[in-house]
Design a protein around this motif. Sequence first.
Motif, PDB file in Angstrom:
ATOM      1  N   VAL A  29       0.849  -1.202   0.000  1.00 38.77           N
ATOM      2  CA  VAL A  29       0.000   0.000   0.000  1.00 38.77           C
ATOM      3  C   VAL A  29       0.880   1.246   0.000  1.00 38.77           C
ATOM      4  CG1 VAL A  29      -1.683   1.335   1.341  1.00 38.77           C
ATOM      5  CG2 VAL A  29      -1.950  -1.141   1.115  1.00 38.77           C
ATOM      6  N   PHE A  30       1.859   1.275   0.887  1.00 34.01           N
ATOM      7  CA  PHE A  30       2.734   2.434   0.996  1.00 34.01           C
ATOM      8  C   PHE A  30       3.513   2.676  -0.298  1.00 34.01           C
ATOM      9  CE2 PHE A  30       6.892   4.289   2.093  1.00 34.01           C
ATOM     10  CZ  PHE A  30       6.458   5.519   2.573  1.00 34.01           C
ATOM     11  N   SER A  31       4.074   1.617  -0.881  1.00 35.19           N
ATOM     12  CA  SER A  31       4.861   1.792  -2.107  1.00 35.19           C
ATOM     13  C   SER A  31       3.999   2.261  -3.276  1.00 35.19           C
ATOM     14  CB  SER A  31       5.591   0.502  -2.470  1.00 35.19           C
ATOM     15  OG  SER A  31       4.675  -0.522  -2.785  1.00 35.19           O
ATOM     16  N   ALA A  32       2.763   1.785  -3.344  1.00 38.79           N
ATOM     17  CA  ALA A  32       1.862   2.220  -4.415  1.00 38.79           C
ATOM     18  C   ALA A  32       1.522   3.701  -4.272  1.00 38.79           C
ATOM     19  CB  ALA A  32       0.588   1.384  -4.404  1.00 38.79           C
ATOM     20  N   VAL A  33       1.226   4.120  -3.055  1.00 37.85           N
ATOM     21  CA  VAL A  33       0.890   5.534  -2.825  1.00 37.85           C
ATOM     22  C   VAL A  33       2.115   6.407  -3.061  1.00 37.85           C
ATOM     23  CG1 VAL A  33       0.170   7.200  -1.068  1.00 37.85           C
ATOM     24  CG2 VAL A  33      -1.015   5.020  -1.272  1.00 37.85           C
ATOM     25  N   LEU A  34       3.271   5.959  -2.612  1.00 35.60           N
ATOM     26  CA  LEU A  34       4.501   6.723  -2.822  1.00 35.60           C
ATOM     27  C   LEU A  34       4.808   6.873  -4.310  1.00 35.60           C
ATOM     28  CD1 LEU A  34       6.981   8.119  -1.564  1.00 35.60           C
ATOM     29  CD2 LEU A  34       8.100   5.884  -1.599  1.00 35.60           C
ATOM     30  N   MET A  35       4.680   5.783  -5.059  1.00 37.49           N
ATOM     31  CA  MET A  35       4.923   5.841  -6.496  1.00 37.49           C
ATOM     32  C   MET A  35       3.944   6.809  -7.175  1.00 37.49           C
ATOM     33  SD  MET A  35       4.992   2.772  -9.329  1.00 37.49           S
ATOM     34  CE  MET A  35       3.282   2.364  -9.119  1.00 37.49           C
ATOM     35  N   ALA A  36       2.681   6.747  -6.772  1.00 38.87           N
ATOM     36  CA  ALA A  36       1.684   7.644  -7.356  1.00 38.87           C
ATOM     37  C   ALA A  36       1.991   9.102  -7.033  1.00 38.87           C
ATOM     38  CB  ALA A  36       0.289   7.263  -6.863  1.00 38.87           C
ATOM     39  N   LYS A  37       2.458   9.354  -5.823  1.00 35.45           N
ATOM     40  CA  LYS A  37       2.818  10.727  -5.451  1.00 35.45           C
ATOM     41  C   LYS A  37       4.036  11.213  -6.232  1.00 35.45           C
ATOM     42  CE  LYS A  37       0.866  11.322  -0.900  1.00 35.45           C
ATOM     43  NZ  LYS A  37       1.083  11.887   0.428  1.00 35.45           N
ATOM     44  N   LEU A  38       5.030  10.355  -6.371  1.00 40.79           N
ATOM     45  CA  LEU A  38       6.237  10.742  -7.108  1.00 40.79           C
ATOM     46  C   LEU A  38       5.933  11.028  -8.577  1.00 40.79           C
ATOM     47  CD1 LEU A  38       8.878   8.296  -5.601  1.00 40.79           C
ATOM     48  CD2 LEU A  38       8.694  10.766  -5.223  1.00 40.79           C
ATOM     49  N   LEU A  39       4.963  10.325  -9.118  1.00 40.18           N
ATOM     50  CA  LEU A  39       4.568  10.533 -10.514  1.00 40.18           C
ATOM     51  C   LEU A  39       3.478  11.594 -10.665  1.00 40.18           C
ATOM     52  CD1 LEU A  39       4.545   6.810 -11.694  1.00 40.18           C
ATOM     53  CD2 LEU A  39       6.284   8.550 -12.168  1.00 40.18           C
ATOM     54  N   HIS A  40       3.091  12.210  -9.557  1.00 40.83           N
ATOM     55  CA  HIS A  40       2.076  13.267  -9.546  1.00 40.83           C
ATOM     56  C   HIS A  40       0.752  12.788 -10.155  1.00 40.83           C
ATOM     57  CE1 HIS A  40       5.124  16.039  -8.182  1.00 40.83           C
ATOM     58  NE2 HIS A  40       5.895  15.674  -9.202  1.00 40.83           N
ATOM     59  N   LEU A  41       0.351  11.580  -9.792  1.00 42.67           N
ATOM     60  CA  LEU A  41      -0.919  11.040 -10.264  1.00 42.67           C
ATOM     61  C   LEU A  41      -2.047  11.571  -9.394  1.00 42.67           C
ATOM     62  CD1 LEU A  41       0.212   7.359 -10.886  1.00 42.67           C
ATOM     63  CD2 LEU A  41       0.078   9.225 -12.542  1.00 42.67           C
ATOM     64  N   GLY A  42      -3.227  11.583  -9.919  1.00 41.42           N
ATOM     65  CA  GLY A  42      -4.378  12.103  -9.194  1.00 41.42           C
ATOM     66  C   GLY A  42      -4.805  11.215  -8.038  1.00 41.42           C
TER      67      GLY A  42
END
Length: 153
Positions: A29-42
Motif C-alpha cells: 500500500v505504501f509503495s503504491a501511494v509513494l509511487m503515485a505521489k512521485l509521478l504526480h498522479l491524481g
Amino acid sequence: MPLYKNRNLFSLYFTPAFWGLITGTFATVFSAVLMAKLLHLGRVVMVSLSIKSITVPVAIEVAKTISGSIPMSAAFVIITGMFGAMFGPFILTIMKVDHPFARGLSIGTISHGIGTAAAFKEGEMQGAVAGAAMCLSAVLTSCTIPYILPFFI
C-alpha cells in the motif's frame, strides 16, 4: 487439500508469517501511494493503485468504499498479479529467498490468485502458503485500508 497437508507448518511459522503478512501488506500500500505521489498522479489513481495486491472481487468492493475507480482498480490488480506470477519467483531467487514457506508467503501476499497459481508450480507447500496469504492479505487490506489510506494521502 494442500492447506490441510501443510497445517503443521502454519503453526510452526505462525509468528514470522504473521509479521511478514502485515509488513508485506502495508509495504505494498505504501509503495503504491509513494509511487503515485512521485509521478504526480491524481487522487483517484492513487487510491485505486493502493489496493492492487488484493483479489479483483475484493478490490471492487474496497474501491467502492474508498472512492476509487472500479475499472482502474481491477486493471491494477490484474497487472500486479501477472507481474508477480511472471517475475516474482525470479526476483525471490535473485534475492536468495529459497525457503518454500517464505516464497509462498511473499508471492501470495503481493500477487494474489495469479501469483498463487505460479507458486503451485514451484511446489505444493508454496502454493498452500500462497493461497492462505492471498486470503489473509485481502482481509487485512480490506479491513484496514479505509483507516490507513488517509494517513498516506
